[in-house]
Scaffold this active site. Sequence first.
Site, PDB file in Angstrom:
ATOM      1  N   TYR B 129       0.839  -1.196   0.000  1.00  0.00           N
ATOM      2  CA  TYR B 129       0.000   0.000   0.000  1.00  0.00           C
ATOM      3  C   TYR B 129       0.868   1.236   0.000  1.00  0.00           C
ATOM      4  CZ  TYR B 129      -4.282  -2.514   1.387  1.00  0.00           C
ATOM      5  OH  TYR B 129      -5.375  -3.331   1.442  1.00  0.00           O
ATOM      6  N   TYR B 168      -0.723  -9.724   1.061  1.00  0.00           N
ATOM      7  CA  TYR B 168       0.370  -9.092   1.787  1.00  0.00           C
ATOM      8  C   TYR B 168       0.433  -9.580   3.233  1.00  0.00           C
ATOM      9  CZ  TYR B 168      -3.207  -5.899   3.605  1.00  0.00           C
ATOM     10  OH  TYR B 168      -4.318  -5.371   4.195  1.00  0.00           O
ATOM     11  N   ARG B 178      -2.759 -11.683   4.388  1.00  0.00           N
ATOM     12  CA  ARG B 178      -4.134 -11.399   3.978  1.00  0.00           C
ATOM     13  C   ARG B 178      -4.364 -11.866   2.548  1.00  0.00           C
ATOM     14  NH1 ARG B 178      -7.702  -7.743   5.181  1.00  0.00           N
ATOM     15  NH2 ARG B 178      -8.882  -9.650   4.892  1.00  0.00           N
ATOM     16  N   HIS B 181      -7.346  -8.423  -1.780  1.00  0.00           N
ATOM     17  CA  HIS B 181      -8.679  -7.829  -1.638  1.00  0.00           C
ATOM     18  C   HIS B 181      -8.669  -6.378  -2.065  1.00  0.00           C
ATOM     19  CE1 HIS B 181      -6.564  -6.944   2.146  1.00  0.00           C
ATOM     20  NE2 HIS B 181      -7.227  -5.804   2.115  1.00  0.00           N
ATOM     21  N   HIS B 183     -10.665  -2.866  -0.889  1.00  0.00           N
ATOM     22  CA  HIS B 183     -11.579  -2.247   0.081  1.00  0.00           C
ATOM     23  C   HIS B 183     -12.646  -1.450  -0.664  1.00  0.00           C
ATOM     24  CE1 HIS B 183      -9.042  -2.903   3.719  1.00  0.00           C
ATOM     25  NE2 HIS B 183      -8.058  -2.876   2.849  1.00  0.00           N
TER      26      HIS B 183
END
Lengths: 171, 261
Positions: B129, B168, B178, B181, B183
């Site tokens: 991110y 990640y 995780r 995905h 959000h």
Amino acid sequence: MSLTPTPGQTVGPFFHYALPYAGDAELVPPARAEAIRLHGRVYDGAGDPVPDALVEVWQTGPDGAVPQVAGSLRRDGYTFTGFGRAQTDRTGHYRFSTLRPGALSSAGAPYFALTVFARGLLDRLFTRAYLPGAAPAELAALEAVPDDRGFVFDIRLQGEDETVFLSHARD
Amino acid sequence: MTSSDSAAASQAEISAEIAAISREYDARPGSGEGATETAPRLDYPPYRSSILRHPTKAPRQVDPEGVELWAPVFGELDVDPLESDLTVQHRGEPVGERMVVTGRVTDGEGRPVRRQLVEIWQANAGGRYIHQRDQHPAALDPNFTGMGRCLTDDDGRYRFTTIKPGPYPWRNHHNAWRPAHIHFSVFGREFTQRLVTQMYFPGDPLFALDPIYQSIVDPAARDRLVATYDHDVTTHEWATGYRWDIVLSGSHRTVFEEDEQ
């Protein structure tokens, strides 16, 4: 027909570059004469501030009318859209510059509708911050506290003084 | 980092906790419609950060009134059409698998949520991110921010062009990863329909290991967060396509004529 809703998930730790935007917490410019501050801290069950929460406000203006105008994401400094968004800072503090909510006589007591998101919080929470002295008896715990420039409303996710969170009944 | 973030547990320990909760749910009395959980549990200890951040009291039931029966309005003024394409926000092409994700936002009665705001954010193809808190030593992509917005159309449809995010690592436990995905943040016709969630990709091997996904203890309910690969959305020599529809909670407000047009 009634469809099963899509489940929520936590907002996670990485929303800060996505959801906050310039002017998000300033529903009106703080310098405006009628501007008030709605602010408070978000706490966890150990009493520690939550530095990665996000609070959204949705409210009427002083005339009690529900705003139905665009412009929350690109504020023009004049239009009151009734919606704002504030991330908590490292001390768990959120703050909005806004107007005092009003209520039409038929619509009950005026309040700020709040939505709370945070890392570690698996779904959003709803609550209301009522103006001091205005809450119905059963929701008296949800009255904001006046201060010199507006109102204080702390949000406790867990614990003895846990905030009263709301679910909205279907008829 | 708070103590609840400490990476003390192993994946095997977290998986055992997840399995125990799942067994308990499967053995619930009178399993059927009424006993089916459709939302995540707020109190889900395998997700360590939830331990001190979940309310312990049941929410107070209230009749929605006044402003709660309405939602903020967003318009063309708020969102530039270019914001729905996460691959054109910089000078060059981002690294990774270009993909389109599209679907419909409806309320619990199946009515389209029209002209309403959808926001997304995600990691890049390497699982990183653009966020100072993300310390995962994967490459940042100078051509990818990973944030987009759009308004639904008159049929409730949204559409984003982006890059398929990578899985990640995170610090819930040792060797925690995780599933990939995106959000999503969605508004409805009413304040009470506000939804923030995560969309996942079909067949992810990390599903069983992930306490955030598994916090929705009902298998059919958590499956609602998984997009479908749709070759009709895939475009020739350009992008793969996924379809994911979003259902908000039921409406309280009377349906007005404007909504039925």
